[in-house]
Design an enzyme around this catalytic site. Structure first.
Site, PDB file in Angstrom:
ATOM      1  N   ASP A 203      -5.830   4.371  -8.558  1.00 28.56           N
ATOM      2  CA  ASP A 203      -5.937   2.723  -8.218  1.00 28.56           C
ATOM      3  C   ASP A 203      -7.324   2.233  -9.048  1.00 28.56           C
ATOM      4  O   ASP A 203      -7.088   0.853  -9.380  1.00 28.56           O
ATOM      5  CB  ASP A 203      -5.886   2.772  -6.667  1.00 28.56           C
ATOM      6  CG  ASP A 203      -4.732   3.195  -6.014  1.00 28.56           C
ATOM      7  OD1 ASP A 203      -3.747   3.436  -6.733  1.00 28.56           O
ATOM      8  OD2 ASP A 203      -4.838   3.178  -4.801  1.00 28.56           O
ATOM      9  N   TYR A 258      -1.146  10.372   5.174  1.00 22.93           N
ATOM     10  CA  TYR A 258      -1.734  10.432   3.622  1.00 22.93           C
ATOM     11  C   TYR A 258      -2.780  11.776   3.427  1.00 22.93           C
ATOM     12  O   TYR A 258      -2.589  12.586   2.796  1.00 22.93           O
ATOM     13  CB  TYR A 258      -2.628   9.289   3.239  1.00 22.93           C
ATOM     14  CG  TYR A 258      -2.983   9.390   1.859  1.00 22.93           C
ATOM     15  CD1 TYR A 258      -2.249   8.703   0.914  1.00 22.93           C
ATOM     16  CD2 TYR A 258      -4.099   9.620   1.375  1.00 22.93           C
ATOM     17  CE1 TYR A 258      -2.504   8.697  -0.397  1.00 22.93           C
ATOM     18  CE2 TYR A 258      -4.633   9.761  -0.003  1.00 22.93           C
ATOM     19  CZ  TYR A 258      -3.678   9.107  -0.854  1.00 22.93           C
ATOM     20  OH  TYR A 258      -3.906   9.138  -2.337  1.00 22.93           O
TER      21      TYR A 258
END
Length: 429
Positions: A203, A258
């Site tokens: 990201d 996650y």
């Protein structure tokens, strides 16, 4: 007026409302984009290959950084920040004299977003010349949908990192390739250590280093990349565009599933090291043959760990194959890889959800669609679809209508193209 111009005006207005009285010196305005990952999901934290693009949705920072000599009467500086994305925008303040004493605010606090700013400040604080007080006044404005899987947090981190670099480093090479990569590394380190998100580097990488018109095939082990342009289809009506559909189901990387996936990948790697080859440093270096061997020998002891590793290994293979398909204009081939990726995330990695599966299924069955999949960390967020250009708007209408009829809520959709990465918009002396 462009998207970035609107964000700039909003950030400037916010700055002038709250900081104009105590602001002085040079004003810097910078931006950093969100991203969408075309393929290569949940593999960056195992050193794998990812294939994202930067998008036009972004975060803009407008503000000042001043350095003044420390005196007996003035020893402590402050960083004061405000964001238009807060439900009730207010100034958040933290000290800049001793970064080692900064502590994250509670993740449930409305000021939680400031953790990303404090973390980035700790990364760049060593660049402040000794004997100086650092005062920062900055306003943020962004339009990357929060919790959508389009990396609003990375855009926030990278924008502030770029802001600090513009003041504390040579501004002339701020878009240099290695500089952009180093910036991404700092931002990832901040996420991992200060914010507490065990994310990979994708990201921050594409937000920092994105190139207009190109997807980036990123090797998350070496931190190198290859820019890839979309090839031409055999005919104009077969040319592809990218459609994003936001389920408006929010997710969070710092809690829940996650971190569990990250640990499961570590468990699978340890099993491969013990049962097959001690030199396998991450799942990026494993093959399906080795995984099957470790399972047959009893080192991979659960079907769950097997399926997690299977996703990562197969996703790396799909991602590397996707490069050739995209640049040659083989959109059918690229779409098949996208569909395979989604099935793997849904069944083996189990990071999808009902709403996302619905959007993907509707898209995959629609005329002119090459492929569709979940993009981002999962558990909600967005889908990415590759579709024939002349069918894009028809697809968007269909998804909105079908989603509203099924779930009684909106599904925001838009066409996107690869955009530029982080950079300085302008400087006011």
């Amino acid at each position: 007026m462009s998207n970035i111009e609107e964000l700039t005006q909003e950030a400037q207005a916010l700055y002038e409302k709250h900081f104009s009285a105590d602001g002085s010196g040079k004003i810097m305005c910078v931006m950093a984009p969100g991203r969408v990952n075309l393929i290569g999901e949940h593999v960056d934290y195992t050193g794998g290959f990812v294939f994202p693009i930067a998008i036009s949705f972004a975060t803009v920072v407008y503000g000042t950084l001043t350095l003044t000599p420390t005196t007996d009467d003035a020893k402590d500086g402050t960083c004061q920040i405000i964001s238009s994305n807060s439900k009730e925008p207010k100034v958040v303040t933290f000290q800049t004299a001793d970064p080692s004493k900064l502590e994250p605010v509670d993740p449930t606090s409305p000021d939680e977003w400031s953790n990303f700013i404090m973390g980035i400040f700790t990364e760049y604080a060593p660049l402040i010349p000794p004997g100086n007080i650092c005062n920062i006044r900055a306003a943020f404005s962004g339009n990357v949908p929060l919790g959508s899987g389009l990396s609003s947090s990375a855009a926030l981190e990278v924008s502030f990192a770029t802001f600090l670099e513009a003041f504390l480093m040579d501004i002339s090479d701020i878009n240099d390739k290695q500089r952009a990569i180093d910036r991404a590394v700092k931002c990832q380190h901040s996420s991992n250590t200060f914010v507490g998100v065990p994310c990979g580097i994708m990201d921050q990488f594409v937000s920092s280093a994105g190139l207009e018109g190109c997807a980036l095939l990123i090797d998350c082990e070496s931190n190198d990349y290859v820019p890839v342009r979309m090839g031409d289809a055999p005919s104009d009506n077969e040319q592809a565009v990218i459609v994003i559909a936001n389920s408006n189901v929010k997710h969070s990387h710092s809690t829940g599933e996650y971190p569990i996936r990250v640990q499961q990948c570590k468990d699978a790697t340890e099993a491969l090291q013990k049962g097959v080859d001690a030199s396998i440093s991450s799942l990026r270096h494993a093959t399906m043959h080795q995984l099957d061997e470790a399972k047959s020998k009893g080192f991979v002891t659960t079907d769950l760990i097997y399926r997690r590793a299977k996703h990562v290994i197969s996703e790396n293979d799909r991602t590397q194959a996707a490069k050739g398909a995209l640049e040659s204009g083989d959109f059918m081939g690229f779409g098949a890889l996208m569909n395979g990726s989604h099935a793997s995330m849904r069944d083996d990695y189990e990071v999808s959800c009902e709403e996302i599966d619905f959007l993907v299924s509707e898209a995959q069955a629609f005329a002119g669609v090459y492929g569709s999949r979940l993009t981002g960390g999962g558990f909600g967020g967005c889908t990415v679809t590759l579709v024939q250009k002349d069918q894009a708007e028809v697809l968007i209408s269909h998804l909105k209508e079908a989603y509203s009829a099924k779930y009684g809520k909106d599904c925001d959709c838009f066409v996107t193209t690869p955009s530029r990465g982080a950079g300085v918009l302008f400087v006011k002396e």
